[in-house]
Enzyme design. Structure first.
Site, PDB file in Angstrom:
ATOM      1  N   GLU A   1      11.577   2.627  14.794  1.00  0.00           N
ATOM      2  CA  GLU A   1      10.679   3.773  14.486  1.00  0.00           C
ATOM      3  C   GLU A   1       8.829   3.863  15.461  1.00  0.00           C
ATOM      4  O   GLU A   1       9.654   3.185  16.374  1.00  0.00           O
ATOM      5  CB  GLU A   1       9.822   3.594  12.607  1.00  0.00           C
ATOM      6  CG  GLU A   1       9.605   2.027  12.432  1.00  0.00           C
ATOM      7  CD  GLU A   1       9.093   1.752  11.145  1.00  0.00           C
ATOM      8  OE1 GLU A   1       9.674   2.583  10.394  1.00  0.00           O
ATOM      9  OE2 GLU A   1       9.740   0.685  10.718  1.00  0.00           O
TER      10      GLU A   1
ATOM     11  N   LYS B   1       6.451  -1.521   2.029  1.00  0.00           N
ATOM     12  CA  LYS B   1       5.440  -1.289   2.757  1.00  0.00           C
ATOM     13  C   LYS B   1       4.310  -2.141   2.686  1.00  0.00           C
ATOM     14  O   LYS B   1       3.238  -1.908   2.051  1.00  0.00           O
ATOM     15  CB  LYS B   1       5.123   0.583   2.394  1.00  0.00           C
ATOM     16  CG  LYS B   1       4.482   1.306   3.096  1.00  0.00           C
ATOM     17  CD  LYS B   1       4.260   2.369   2.335  1.00  0.00           C
ATOM     18  CE  LYS B   1       2.811   3.921   3.190  1.00  0.00           C
ATOM     19  NZ  LYS B   1       3.191   3.676   4.067  1.00  0.00           N
TER      20      LYS B   1
ATOM     21  N   TYR C   1       0.499  -1.424   0.280  1.00  0.00           N
ATOM     22  CA  TYR C   1       0.265  -0.215   0.089  1.00  0.00           C
ATOM     23  C   TYR C   1       0.527   1.414  -0.111  1.00  0.00           C
ATOM     24  O   TYR C   1       2.439   1.547  -0.240  1.00  0.00           O
ATOM     25  CB  TYR C   1      -1.003  -0.080   1.641  1.00  0.00           C
ATOM     26  CG  TYR C   1      -0.616   0.640   2.306  1.00  0.00           C
ATOM     27  CD1 TYR C   1      -0.806   1.670   2.794  1.00  0.00           C
ATOM     28  CD2 TYR C   1       0.164  -0.691   3.256  1.00  0.00           C
ATOM     29  CE1 TYR C   1       0.366   1.789   4.359  1.00  0.00           C
ATOM     30  CE2 TYR C   1       0.745  -0.678   4.880  1.00  0.00           C
ATOM     31  CZ  TYR C   1       1.106   1.213   4.945  1.00  0.00           C
ATOM     32  OH  TYR C   1       1.158   1.104   6.392  1.00  0.00           O
TER      33      TYR C   1
ATOM     34  N   ARG D   1       8.601   4.655  -4.004  1.00  0.00           N
ATOM     35  CA  ARG D   1       8.544   3.972  -2.909  1.00  0.00           C
ATOM     36  C   ARG D   1       7.016   3.132  -2.474  1.00  0.00           C
ATOM     37  O   ARG D   1       7.298   1.778  -3.052  1.00  0.00           O
ATOM     38  CB  ARG D   1       7.828   4.826  -1.480  1.00  0.00           C
ATOM     39  CG  ARG D   1       8.656   4.037  -0.378  1.00  0.00           C
ATOM     40  CD  ARG D   1       8.270   3.937   0.942  1.00  0.00           C
ATOM     41  NE  ARG D   1       7.033   5.371   1.232  1.00  0.00           N
ATOM     42  CZ  ARG D   1       6.468   5.710   2.080  1.00  0.00           C
ATOM     43  NH1 ARG D   1       7.522   6.093   2.915  1.00  0.00           N
ATOM     44  NH2 ARG D   1       5.263   5.988   1.906  1.00  0.00           N
TER      45      ARG D   1
ATOM     46  N   LEU E   1      10.551   1.235   8.165  1.00  0.00           N
ATOM     47  CA  LEU E   1      10.189   2.610   6.839  1.00  0.00           C
ATOM     48  C   LEU E   1      10.298   3.648   6.289  1.00  0.00           C
ATOM     49  O   LEU E   1      10.318   4.674   7.511  1.00  0.00           O
ATOM     50  CB  LEU E   1       8.608   2.425   6.561  1.00  0.00           C
ATOM     51  CG  LEU E   1       7.787   2.379   5.564  1.00  0.00           C
ATOM     52  CD1 LEU E   1       8.716   1.503   4.281  1.00  0.00           C
ATOM     53  CD2 LEU E   1       6.232   2.770   5.731  1.00  0.00           C
TER      54      LEU E   1
END
Length: 282
Positions: A178, A146, A33, A52, A202
């Site tokens: 993260e 992702k 996604y 990306r 990511l």
């Protein structure tokens, strides 16, 4: 018509959108996604988001259209949702569907492509400093992809909510990685630190843009790990994401950061981010 979503070449009402029960995204979370922010009906940093998307699709071996297709689809989503001034474009691409459930694909498939455009409140203020909570990073080791497989992220977000925090601050063996849907930046002695863009995070597009803005301001940015043991020594902490932009952090569990206020460097970057939005929509 308004309020339409895109599904495999068709523009339809959300309630009419249907995919096969044998879609590999549904059965195995085998999909990718991407999210593109839109300000005043103008996509922001779209080329970077779509690059990306392409990288993630290539990483799991899904063949999909090139960037020209995605850019045109962004424009069509905006056009087909005239009531939305600012919002988030969402793309989801799965490997596709077969006639029955198989662990391994049995042959070539046509990817399932879904896209929608939903409203987002555009803001120009400084967000109130928020609380985050330290959690073990329980996710898989290819966080640079992702993937729609977000079970670990969702469990961590739910745990953060139970602790009264807006987001988990994740670590692996003491190294800060993260958030569940964000990247973190620490400020210490005037310098900025953020986790390197490796397989453990990511690398957010907002993260990339904030690094560029910081460098334009003459701030030193170190893309190197910082650690749990250092959290009590930080001068500032903030997180970034497409929806939150730049969010100051005033508390990590029982640790108060920057006296619970928005720090000087964080405020500079919030102001710079807002300025870049004004320039974009001018």
């Amino acid at each position: 018509m308004s309020g339409l979503v895109y599904l495999n070449g068709d523009w339809i009402a959300p309630e009419a959108a249907k995919v096969s029960v044998f879609d590999r995204g549904f059965l195995f979370a085998e999909g990718i996604y991407e999210v593109v922010p839109v300000y005043h009906r103008r996509p922001f940093l779209a080329e970077h988001h779509l690059a990306r998307l392409t990288r993630s699709l290539e990483a799991i071996g899904i063949e999909a259209p090139g960037q020209a297709f995605w850019l045109a689809l962004v424009d069509d989503l905006i056009a087909n949702n005239p009531s939305i001034e600012s919002g988030l474009v969402y793309f989801q691409v799965t490997r596709g569907a077969e006639s029955k459930r198989n662990h391994l694909p049995q042959g070539p498939m046509t990817p399932t492509i879904f896209a929608t455009f939903t409203p987002m409140q555009l803001h120009w203020d400084t967000p109130a400093p928020a609380k985050v909570t330290l959690c073990d990073d329980i996710r898989w080791l290819r966080c640079d992809i992702k993937s729609v497989s977000l079970l670990g992220n969702q469990l961590l977000k739910q745990e953060a909510q139970r602790r009264g925090a807006i987001e988990p601050l994740l670590h692996r063996d003491g190294r800060i990685t993260e958030g569940a849907s964000s990247n973190y930046f620490a400020v210490k002695q005037g310098e900025i630190y953020t986790a390197p863009a490796d397989h453990l995070i990511l690398a957010g597009i907002t993260r990339m843009w904030v690094i560029e803005l910081a460098q334009r301001l003459g701030l030193k940015v170190n893309e190197q790990p910082f650690h749990v043991a250092e959290l009590g020594e930080l001068d500032e902490l903030f997180l970034t994401s497409s929806s939150r932009e730049v969010q100051p952090i005033g508390q990590i569990d029982d640790i108060i950061v920057a006296d619970g206020r928005c720090g000087k460097v964080t405020q500079q970057l919030i102001d710079a981010f807002h300025a870049s939005k004004r320039e974009h929509i001018a």
